[in-house]
Design a protein around this motif. Structure first.
Motif, PDB file in Angstrom:
ATOM      1  N   GLN A 114     -29.107  10.091  10.519  1.00  0.00           N
ATOM      2  CA  GLN A 114     -29.327  10.727  11.822  1.00  0.00           C
ATOM      3  C   GLN A 114     -28.558  12.047  11.927  1.00  0.00           C
ATOM      4  O   GLN A 114     -28.394  12.609  13.007  1.00  0.00           O
ATOM      5  N   ASP A 115     -28.057  12.521  10.787  1.00  0.00           N
ATOM      6  CA  ASP A 115     -27.305  13.789  10.710  1.00  0.00           C
ATOM      7  C   ASP A 115     -25.962  13.689  11.449  1.00  0.00           C
ATOM      8  O   ASP A 115     -25.509  14.663  12.062  1.00  0.00           O
ATOM      9  N   ILE A 116     -25.345  12.526  11.390  1.00  0.00           N
ATOM     10  CA  ILE A 116     -24.030  12.313  11.987  1.00  0.00           C
ATOM     11  C   ILE A 116     -22.994  12.225  10.872  1.00  0.00           C
ATOM     12  O   ILE A 116     -23.159  11.467   9.917  1.00  0.00           O
ATOM     13  N   GLU A 117     -21.938  13.022  10.990  1.00  0.00           N
ATOM     14  CA  GLU A 117     -20.840  12.940  10.035  1.00  0.00           C
ATOM     15  C   GLU A 117     -19.967  11.735  10.374  1.00  0.00           C
ATOM     16  O   GLU A 117     -19.632  11.522  11.538  1.00  0.00           O
ATOM     17  N   VAL A 118     -19.582  10.975   9.356  1.00  0.00           N
ATOM     18  CA  VAL A 118     -18.786   9.770   9.564  1.00  0.00           C
ATOM     19  C   VAL A 118     -17.504   9.847   8.745  1.00  0.00           C
ATOM     20  O   VAL A 118     -17.528  10.199   7.559  1.00  0.00           O
ATOM     21  N   ILE A 119     -16.392   9.528   9.391  1.00  0.00           N
ATOM     22  CA  ILE A 119     -15.115   9.303   8.713  1.00  0.00           C
ATOM     23  C   ILE A 119     -14.758   7.845   8.941  1.00  0.00           C
ATOM     24  O   ILE A 119     -14.735   7.376  10.077  1.00  0.00           O
ATOM     25  N   LEU A 120     -14.505   7.125   7.869  1.00  0.00           N
ATOM     26  CA  LEU A 120     -14.246   5.688   7.958  1.00  0.00           C
ATOM     27  C   LEU A 120     -12.763   5.412   7.758  1.00  0.00           C
ATOM     28  O   LEU A 120     -12.169   5.832   6.758  1.00  0.00           O
ATOM     29  N   VAL A 121     -12.157   4.742   8.736  1.00  0.00           N
ATOM     30  CA  VAL A 121     -10.776   4.261   8.617  1.00  0.00           C
ATOM     31  C   VAL A 121     -10.862   2.751   8.446  1.00  0.00           C
ATOM     32  O   VAL A 121     -11.274   2.038   9.360  1.00  0.00           O
ATOM     33  N   SER A 122     -10.511   2.278   7.264  1.00  0.00           N
ATOM     34  CA  SER A 122     -10.750   0.870   6.948  1.00  0.00           C
ATOM     35  C   SER A 122      -9.464   0.112   6.673  1.00  0.00           C
ATOM     36  O   SER A 122      -8.651   0.510   5.838  1.00  0.00           O
ATOM     37  N   SER A 123      -9.288  -0.995   7.382  1.00  0.00           N
ATOM     38  CA  SER A 123      -8.234  -1.942   7.068  1.00  0.00           C
ATOM     39  C   SER A 123      -8.737  -2.853   5.936  1.00  0.00           C
ATOM     40  O   SER A 123      -9.833  -2.669   5.426  1.00  0.00           O
ATOM     41  N   GLY A 124      -7.923  -3.825   5.566  1.00  0.00           N
ATOM     42  CA  GLY A 124      -8.370  -4.848   4.620  1.00  0.00           C
ATOM     43  C   GLY A 124      -7.712  -4.813   3.257  1.00  0.00           C
ATOM     44  O   GLY A 124      -7.881  -5.747   2.469  1.00  0.00           O
ATOM     45  N   ALA A 125      -6.949  -3.754   2.946  1.00  0.00           N
ATOM     46  CA  ALA A 125      -6.379  -3.654   1.599  1.00  0.00           C
ATOM     47  C   ALA A 125      -5.364  -4.763   1.327  1.00  0.00           C
ATOM     48  O   ALA A 125      -5.388  -5.386   0.263  1.00  0.00           O
ATOM     49  N   VAL A 126      -4.481  -5.003   2.273  1.00  0.00           N
ATOM     50  CA  VAL A 126      -3.456  -6.036   2.075  1.00  0.00           C
ATOM     51  C   VAL A 126      -4.107  -7.412   1.947  1.00  0.00           C
ATOM     52  O   VAL A 126      -3.732  -8.219   1.094  1.00  0.00           O
ATOM     53  N   ALA A 127      -5.111  -7.675   2.787  1.00  0.00           N
ATOM     54  CA  ALA A 127      -5.820  -8.953   2.710  1.00  0.00           C
ATOM     55  C   ALA A 127      -6.501  -9.114   1.356  1.00  0.00           C
ATOM     56  O   ALA A 127      -6.493 -10.198   0.768  1.00  0.00           O
ATOM     57  N   CYS A 128      -7.088  -8.026   0.840  1.00  0.00           N
ATOM     58  CA  CYS A 128      -7.721  -8.059  -0.481  1.00  0.00           C
ATOM     59  C   CYS A 128      -6.706  -8.410  -1.563  1.00  0.00           C
ATOM     60  O   CYS A 128      -6.941  -9.271  -2.411  1.00  0.00           O
ATOM     61  N   GLY A 129      -5.584  -7.733  -1.522  1.00  0.00           N
ATOM     62  CA  GLY A 129      -4.558  -7.951  -2.541  1.00  0.00           C
ATOM     63  C   GLY A 129      -3.960  -9.338  -2.483  1.00  0.00           C
ATOM     64  O   GLY A 129      -3.671  -9.947  -3.516  1.00  0.00           O
ATOM     65  N   ARG A 130      -3.787  -9.849  -1.285  1.00  0.00           N
ATOM     66  CA  ARG A 130      -3.199 -11.180  -1.114  1.00  0.00           C
ATOM     67  C   ARG A 130      -4.073 -12.255  -1.754  1.00  0.00           C
ATOM     68  O   ARG A 130      -3.579 -13.240  -2.285  1.00  0.00           O
ATOM     69  N   ARG A 131      -5.392 -12.052  -1.686  1.00  0.00           N
ATOM     70  CA  ARG A 131      -6.304 -13.038  -2.265  1.00  0.00           C
ATOM     71  C   ARG A 131      -6.465 -12.860  -3.773  1.00  0.00           C
ATOM     72  O   ARG A 131      -6.903 -13.772  -4.463  1.00  0.00           O
ATOM     73  N   GLU A 132      -6.082 -11.704  -4.287  1.00  0.00           N
ATOM     74  CA  GLU A 132      -6.214 -11.443  -5.718  1.00  0.00           C
ATOM     75  C   GLU A 132      -5.068 -12.041  -6.529  1.00  0.00           C
ATOM     76  O   GLU A 132      -5.248 -12.439  -7.678  1.00  0.00           O
ATOM     77  N   LEU A 133      -3.887 -12.089  -5.934  1.00  0.00           N
ATOM     78  CA  LEU A 133      -2.682 -12.460  -6.673  1.00  0.00           C
ATOM     79  C   LEU A 133      -2.150 -13.820  -6.255  1.00  0.00           C
ATOM     80  O   LEU A 133      -2.190 -14.181  -5.080  1.00  0.00           O
ATOM     81  N   THR A 134      -1.623 -14.554  -7.222  1.00  0.00           N
ATOM     82  CA  THR A 134      -0.878 -15.777  -6.947  1.00  0.00           C
ATOM     83  C   THR A 134       0.569 -15.527  -7.372  1.00  0.00           C
ATOM     84  O   THR A 134       0.859 -15.334  -8.561  1.00  0.00           O
ATOM     85  N   ILE A 135       1.457 -15.490  -6.393  1.00  0.00           N
ATOM     86  CA  ILE A 135       2.861 -15.167  -6.659  1.00  0.00           C
ATOM     87  C   ILE A 135       3.684 -16.450  -6.646  1.00  0.00           C
ATOM     88  O   ILE A 135       3.644 -17.216  -5.678  1.00  0.00           O
ATOM     89  N   ASP A 136       4.425 -16.700  -7.731  1.00  0.00           N
ATOM     90  CA  ASP A 136       5.209 -17.930  -7.822  1.00  0.00           C
ATOM     91  C   ASP A 136       6.690 -17.718  -7.519  1.00  0.00           C
ATOM     92  O   ASP A 136       7.529 -18.546  -7.851  1.00  0.00           O
ATOM     93  N   HIS A 137       7.004 -16.587  -6.889  1.00  0.00           N
ATOM     94  CA  HIS A 137       8.392 -16.328  -6.486  1.00  0.00           C
ATOM     95  C   HIS A 137       8.370 -15.597  -5.148  1.00  0.00           C
ATOM     96  O   HIS A 137       7.342 -15.069  -4.736  1.00  0.00           O
TER      97      HIS A 137
END
Length: 260
Positions: free
Chosen positions: A40-63
């Protein structure tokens, strides 16, 4: 003719499921809608959360890690996954994306402010969609934004956007607790109207924000002549419906100063 420019902030509660994992289906649906906005000829800037949640599910930390270490580690890992997903989803529409990691000090008047503004300007001029997030690997304690609501408000002002859309997992601001059956959505907020008595102090489940931060951001951005919309990012086709001004789309809209 100058294009319309919209800053869209997607909160962690929109992008994550109940188990804390990234909701790729919803993320894909929002990307579809953003692609439609650009058509529609609209410029969009996206501010996205979710990085910490992504990382938390990727890693299993044993300490044990302290809160700063957790944020740095999970965001560093999660940011790669998050932007990689956006890259793949937007590529289906032939849309190029670019990552902008920023810090609070970049919004102080001076060279860093101008450089960041120039970076996003040249991205938009070359049809690249900026995806903005806080640089959590180095932004800790007093250097942090309150949350991505505050960040999106600063971006909207820096880039002279027409509209800021804050997507949460709730329809907007209600005149009492949203769980109350008698609660009614406040659909329009005129300049200077005080809603503080209606704002709940709770923060979101997966992010740092909450309705209080959205209200505070909306007030500041509204005063700078920018329309602000708080809406539910879990609703089907919410961005398209808002832009097309469809009737009966639940949201709270802050009318900018100077608009009658």
């Amino acid at each position: 003719m100058k294009k319309k420019r919209i800053v869209i902030k997607i909160g962690s509660n929109v992008l994550t499921r109940q188990d804390g994992k990234l909701d790729v289906t919803r993320m894909s649906a929002l990307v579809d809608q953003i692609a439609w906005l650009r058509k529609q000829d609209i410029e969009v800037i996206l501010v996205s959360s979710g990085a910490v949640a992504c990382g938390r599910r990727e890693l299993t930390i044993d300490h044990s890690l302290d809160s700063v270490e957790q944020r740095q580690l999970f965001s560093a890992v999660g940011q790669v996954k998050l932007v990689g997903l956006y890259y793949d989803l937007f590529r289906e529409f032939g849309i190029h994306v670019g990552q902008v990691l920023t810090m609070k000090e970049n919004f102080e008047p001076g060279e860093q402010y101008r450089n960041q503004q120039a970076c996003m300007t040249v991205m938009l001029e070359n049809d690249v969609l900026p995806i903005v997030n806080e640089n959590d690997t180095v932004s800790v304690t007093e250097l942090m934004f309150t949350d991505n609501d505050e960040l999106s408000g600063l971006i909207a002002q820096m880039m002279e956007a027409d509209t800021l859309v804050l997507l949460s997992n709730i329809d907007g601001i209600f005149d009492r607790h949203p769980d109350d059956p008698a609660a009614e959505l406040i659909s329009e907020v005129a300049p200077g109207r005080d809603l503080s008595e209606y704002i709940q102090p709770e923060k979101s489940a997966f992010g740092r924000g909450g309705m209080h931060s959205k209200y505070t951001t909306a007030q500041k951005v509204q005063k700078n002549g920018i329309r602000v919309i708080i809406a539910n990012g879990e609703r089907e086709n919410i961005l398209v419906d808002l832009i097309e001004n469809k009737q009966n789309v639940p949201h709270t809209e802050f009318t900018p100063y100077g608009i009658n």
